[in-house]
Motif scaffolding. Structure first.
Motif, mmCIF file in Angstrom:
data_model
loop_
_atom_site.group_PDB
_atom_site.id
_atom_site.type_symbol
_atom_site.label_atom_id
_atom_site.label_comp_id
_atom_site.label_asym_id
_atom_site.label_seq_id
_atom_site.Cartn_x
_atom_site.Cartn_y
_atom_site.Cartn_z
ATOM 1 N N HIS A 1 28.463 -7.110 -14.675
ATOM 2 C CA HIS A 1 28.680 -8.543 -14.041
ATOM 3 C C HIS A 1 29.230 -9.243 -15.303
ATOM 4 C CE1 HIS A 1 27.931 -12.583 -12.477
ATOM 5 N NE2 HIS A 1 27.126 -12.739 -13.434
ATOM 6 N N ARG B 1 20.515 -2.944 -9.653
ATOM 7 C CA ARG B 1 20.390 -2.324 -8.000
ATOM 8 C C ARG B 1 21.229 -0.734 -7.957
ATOM 9 N NH1 ARG B 1 22.736 -2.136 -3.689
ATOM 10 N NH2 ARG B 1 24.183 -3.739 -4.023
ATOM 11 N N GLU C 1 22.401 -7.174 -9.283
ATOM 12 C CA GLU C 1 23.079 -6.398 -8.372
ATOM 13 C C GLU C 1 23.419 -5.166 -9.479
ATOM 14 O OE1 GLU C 1 26.738 -6.652 -5.434
ATOM 15 O OE2 GLU C 1 26.238 -8.461 -6.239
ATOM 16 N N VAL D 1 30.333 -6.809 -10.187
ATOM 17 C CA VAL D 1 29.293 -7.475 -9.120
ATOM 18 C C VAL D 1 28.934 -8.819 -9.616
ATOM 19 C CG1 VAL D 1 28.530 -4.975 -8.271
ATOM 20 C CG2 VAL D 1 27.488 -6.219 -10.142
#
Lengths: 144, 144
Positions: free
Chosen positions: B125, B85, B82, B77
């Motif tokens: 990430h 989340r 994110e 992501v």
């Protein structure tokens, strides 16, 4: 979570050996590959090979003896002859042939080989899920 | 063998439970799904869930007790927020949080959850491998 998959990482005992195996199969390692990890672009998804223990440590789970992983990867092709050809190719590259190409219970034709660490690959021809121009499987849409 | 991956199949103990889990995560099952198998289109690659024993039988390998599979799937992501989340979302859907989002040794940020059968998902990430417009990882080209 969006329906996307970015990497499939296979935990292996010898990254160099696995890299050579996948290169012999026709995959090309990205320049981002290093001694401890190799990355292969498989059409927008990345296959990586990484130390098995390092992978377990990274995920925070105990390592256990390799056995049936409960996971298989499939490579779909356009004909039965291509299934047989790739299974041969995999065997020549040092893979272990597990199942000769044969009619499958789901109506297609497939066989299996294992990579040097026992990771399962199915080579399949599925006439019900044709491949698009990029070789991607066309899956029926979700029910509305 | 062309550098393509068509399916990732996860062997599971209860296909219906796994289907519900992945639907709760936001994936949509293809109309080709049946009682014994579910298919999810993850952007040109298919994730399928299938009985663990049936998968071993199909590949012609002995079933062993589930343990560390030696495989992880990653969903990349665009931000650390994110990652956090989605790890929360996975936990709400019934996944097991294995590792909270944190700085990773490779310079990015990631965490892990396990699906109901212990299959590993890393949410990551990676600022060094940006995502394209379709959310696909951009891997450096192979060395010439």
């Amino acid at each position: 979570m969006e329906p996307r998959l970015s990497f499939v990482t296979l935990g292996v005992s010898d990254v160099g050996r696995s890299r050579k195996f996948y290169e012999a199969l026709g995959f090309r390692a990205s320049a981002a590959s290093q001694a401890g990890v190799a990355f292969f672009d498989l059409g927008g998804i990345v296959l990586s090979v990484f130390g098995r223990e390092a992978l377990a440590n990274d995920a925070g789970v105990p390592v256990s003896k390799p056995g049936f992983s409960g996971v298989s990867l499939a490579h779909n092709v356009n004909s039965e002859a291509e299934v047989d050809r790739i299974l041969n190719e995999a065997q020549s590259a040092g893979g272990k042939l597990l199942k000769l190409g044969q009619k499958a219970f789901w109506g297609g034709y497939s066989g299996y080989f294992a990579d040097p660490d026992g990771h399962l690959w199915e080579i399949a021809h599925n006439p019900f899920m044709p491949l698009d121009a990029k070789g991607r499987v066309t899956l029926p849409e979700p029910a509305p």
